[in-house]
Motif scaffolding. Sequence first.
Motif, mmCIF file in Angstrom:
data_model
loop_
_atom_site.group_PDB
_atom_site.id
_atom_site.type_symbol
_atom_site.label_atom_id
_atom_site.label_comp_id
_atom_site.label_asym_id
_atom_site.label_seq_id
_atom_site.Cartn_x
_atom_site.Cartn_y
_atom_site.Cartn_z
ATOM 1 N N ASN A 198 0.793 -1.234 0.000
ATOM 2 C CA ASN A 198 0.000 0.000 0.000
ATOM 3 C C ASN A 198 0.825 1.283 0.000
ATOM 4 O OD1 ASN A 198 -2.216 -1.538 -0.067
ATOM 5 N ND2 ASN A 198 -2.984 -1.070 1.979
ATOM 6 N N ILE A 248 1.701 1.824 -3.525
ATOM 7 C CA ILE A 248 0.459 2.147 -4.241
ATOM 8 C C ILE A 248 0.082 3.621 -4.041
ATOM 9 C CG2 ILE A 248 -2.057 1.671 -4.253
ATOM 10 C CD1 ILE A 248 -1.286 -1.317 -3.854
ATOM 11 N N THR A 276 3.008 -10.793 -9.231
ATOM 12 C CA THR A 276 1.952 -10.098 -8.470
ATOM 13 C C THR A 276 2.084 -8.587 -8.672
ATOM 14 O OG1 THR A 276 2.477 -11.730 -6.792
ATOM 15 C CG2 THR A 276 0.803 -10.126 -6.216
ATOM 16 N N ASP A 277 3.326 -8.097 -8.668
ATOM 17 C CA ASP A 277 3.545 -6.653 -8.854
ATOM 18 C C ASP A 277 2.928 -6.179 -10.173
ATOM 19 O OD1 ASP A 277 4.949 -6.621 -6.510
ATOM 20 O OD2 ASP A 277 6.945 -6.558 -7.441
ATOM 21 N N ILE A 284 -0.755 -5.800 -9.908
ATOM 22 C CA ILE A 284 -1.109 -4.601 -9.133
ATOM 23 C C ILE A 284 -0.962 -3.352 -10.004
ATOM 24 C CG2 ILE A 284 -0.387 -3.132 -7.179
ATOM 25 C CD1 ILE A 284 0.457 -5.731 -5.719
ATOM 26 N N LYS A 305 -3.651 -2.961 -12.630
ATOM 27 C CA LYS A 305 -4.900 -2.536 -12.001
ATOM 28 C C LYS A 305 -4.895 -1.026 -11.745
ATOM 29 C CE LYS A 305 -7.893 -5.052 -8.869
ATOM 30 N NZ LYS A 305 -7.891 -5.790 -7.608
#
Length: 269
Positions: free
Chosen positions: A31, A34, A73-74, A77, A80
């Motif tokens: 987060n 992000i 996974t990165d 993310i 998205k």
Amino acid sequence: MIIFKSFNKLNKKVNFKANIGFVPTMGALHNGHISLIKRSNSICKKTLVSIFINPSQFNKKNDYKKYPRKVETDIKILKKLKVDYLLIPKVSEVYKNKNNMKIRLIKKDKVLCAKYRPGHFEGVLAVINQFLTLIKPKYMFLGQKDYQQLHLIKNFIKNKFFTKVIPCKTIRYKGSLAYSSRNFLLSKNDIKKATYVSKLVKKFYYDLKKDFKKVRKLKELKRKLIKNNLKVEYLELRNKVNLSKKINRSNFKIFISFYINKVRLIDNF
Ligand code: AMP
């Protein structure tokens, strides 16, 4: 999202005269990252994220080896978040131009992490130097979680690059433990311990804001942490503008570095 594995290809495709925000990371996104990306998305037309685990900034080989790697996974993310460009350069390309890589810290900067991780910031600055030489983003987004890094990078690039640094606030889990890629290396119980530390340090920060005379209790706090089997590397109050020891009620910040099961965590309030 376009993924680039080299600066050459990135430079051919991307016009850095445009309004581009750059978010450098070492991956294992959370987060905190992000929030930086969202900030860039909100200010800039395009966002470029890099994932580069820089070997020269790890002063211990094992730490480099164990650093969490989660590229698949990165990528999910980042897609998205509608990130425009992702750069995953190779170590050999980043270290090609050796002249950009020789960085020295001056004595007054060798405090906190610079003192306990010799060579760490020299490695960080060398890579930032290389990145900003090869790509020339208008904005670069950095987290206050790594406050000393932010401070050193800001000073380092000031008269060298036109890139503007945008400092971003630390994102915490339920207001206490800061998100960190290294948290992926911790068990549930370790996370509890780390949360306990951040709660104590945060409380101390607010106590000092109310009554700065309590500064004398810093040693007591350190003792309390050590008593709880935590290895505290440093716990210091420093001036938030220049990281000197000239502090008062309105200019201080608390810096901590501690270990939980060989995992080194840092934070500041
Ligand atoms: P790293 O991947 O750890 O090198 O971090 C990349 C960037 O994310 C740096 O500018 C960090 O300061 C920032 N960052 C890391 N953790 C946080 C957090 N919890 N909140 C805000 N920014 C963060």
